[in-house]
Design an enzyme around this catalytic site. Structure first.
Site: not given
Length: 432
Positions: A14, A42
């Site tokens: 992340d 993503h």
């Protein structure tokens, strides 16, 4: 000049990899996923439009870029079809831009059932998987019973192999986990329905990448998750099931390891983690809540709230070692705007009182670890969307410089917002 550039996370995932891969693929001919599966998330924001990709490489939005899913990726046909449809509904010709390795292991319904049954059985000791069947699919690969994309070329043999492996897994589900068996015919029918689509995109990825190297084409390798979740080098057992470090590029794509030219580590300006596992700098106070809210720290794949804390340079130095990083891209610097002070973890205090500057190797050794902080002045000015280093507050520049000093790695790119335009490229990896 670097032709083969790797982009990977240096923390627990992340970090903001998707945006950076998309930005740098402006010069790339190929973008390659080499590990993980649809447990990745993503997020790209282009001209205000948000796109979340889980399995397909982030280069898919570029019309002159070929996206490749390498053999190190475990591939869910259902997840791929769903993602392809979402993109095709927006006018993106995915089938013209996407290629697959025939050696990709398949994730099928019984892998998902096993994943969730195991997490339920662990109770309070659950690892916190995404429940998407990633781990069980990798288990089948290592046990040499897994089905692969290439098996779909011979449908009759595929059906026989599927029957055998499902008998094995259904026995576990019913007799050990007391869960329902997965229906063989449904799995077979669902897979056969998309088999021709999958096989039509198959290429020899290793050969393609070697030819690209000989031509001098630019290739971007897109990592998923983060270094500290690596199956071998992460905070085991609270890790993912693949090699998230730079070593996974060679094994997960077929590129010779000597041909990696530059490794870009994506580094969030603070730390986050999803799921269980060690997190020495985790904050449970209002600052932790501030970081979560300002950073919108909710998983793109699971929607789970991420745990938040100060940047841990001890853990990041481990990532530097494991990946032989060439440079950093610092992301989400703007999230720290408005804090009176910012902290960097520079060492750990162990339960026996020792101060160490390396991460523990054994899982039990993380217990009782206390972070030792260096405190720096914060800044009140906004860094959001700043596109030139000279526009950053001095306190923010000092923070950046200190990270470079503590890690020994230059920050080559600074991200100050989610859009690809909100970025400072101080040194382009393809020119390094």
């Amino acid at each position: 000049m670097g032709n083969n550039v790797v982009v990977l996370g240096t923390q627990w995932g992340d970090e903001g990899k998707g945006k950076i891969v998309d930005l740098l693929t402006e010069r790339a001919k190929y973008v390659v996923r080499y590990q993980g599966g649809h447990n990745a998330g993503h997020t790209l924001v282009i001209n205000g439009e948000k796109t979340v990709l889980h399995l397909i490489p982030s280069g898919i939005l570029r019309e002159n870029v070929t996206s490749i899913i390498g053999n190190g990726v475990v591939l869910s046909p259902a997840a791929l079809m769903k993602e392809m449809k979402e993109l095709e509904d927006r006018g993106i010709p995915v089938r013209e831009r996407l290629l697959l390795s025939e050696a990709c292991p398949l994730i099928l319904d019984y892998h998902v059932a096993l994943d969730n049954a195991r997490e339920k059985a662990r109770g309070a000791k659950a690892i916190g998987t995404t429940g998407r069947g990633i781990g069980p699919a990798y288990e089948d690969k290592v046990a040499r019973r897994g089905l692969r994309v290439g098996d779909l070329f011979d449908k009759e043999t595929f059906a026989e192999k599927l029957k055998e492996v499902m008998e094995y897994h259904n026995f576990q589900l019913v007799n050990y986990y007391k869960a329902e068996a997965v229906d063989y015919q449904k799995v077979l029918d669902d897979t056969m329905a998309v088999a021709d689509i999958l096989t039509s995109m198959v290429v020899d990825v290793s050969d393609l990448l070697d030819q690209a190297r000989q031509r001098g084409d630019f290739v971007m390798f897109e990592g998923a998750q983060g270094t500290l979740l690596d199956i071998d080098h992460g905070t085991y057992p609270y890790v993912t099931s693949s090699n998230t470090t730079a070593g996974g590029v060679a094994t997960g794509s077929g590129l010779g390891p000597r041909y990696v030219d530059y490794v870009l580590g994506i580094l969030k300006a603070y730390s986050t983690r999803v799921g269980a596992g060690p997190f020495p700098t985790e904050l449970f106070d209002e600052t932790g809540e501030f970081l979560c809210k300002q950073g919108n720290e909710y998983g793109a794949t699971t929607g789970r709230r991420r745990r938040t804390g100060w940047l841990d340079t001890v853990a990041v130095r481990r990532a530097v070692q494991l990946n032989s990083l060439s440079g950093f891209c610092l992301t989400k610097l703007d999230v720290l705007d408005g804090l009176k002070e910012v902290k960097l973890c520079v060492a750990y205090r162990m339960p026996d009182g020792r101060e160490v500057t390396t991460t523990p190797l054994a899982a039990d050794d993380w217990k009782g670890v206390e972070p030792i902080y260096e405190t720096m002045p914060g800044w009140s000015e906004s860094t959001f969307g700043v596109k030139d280093r000279s526009g950053l507050p001095q306190a923010a520049l000092n923070y950046i410089k200190r990270i470079e000093e503590l890690t020994g790695v230059p920050i080559d790119i600074i991200s100050t917002g989610p859009d690809r335009t909100e970025t400072m490229i101080l040194r382009d990896p393809f020119d390094a």
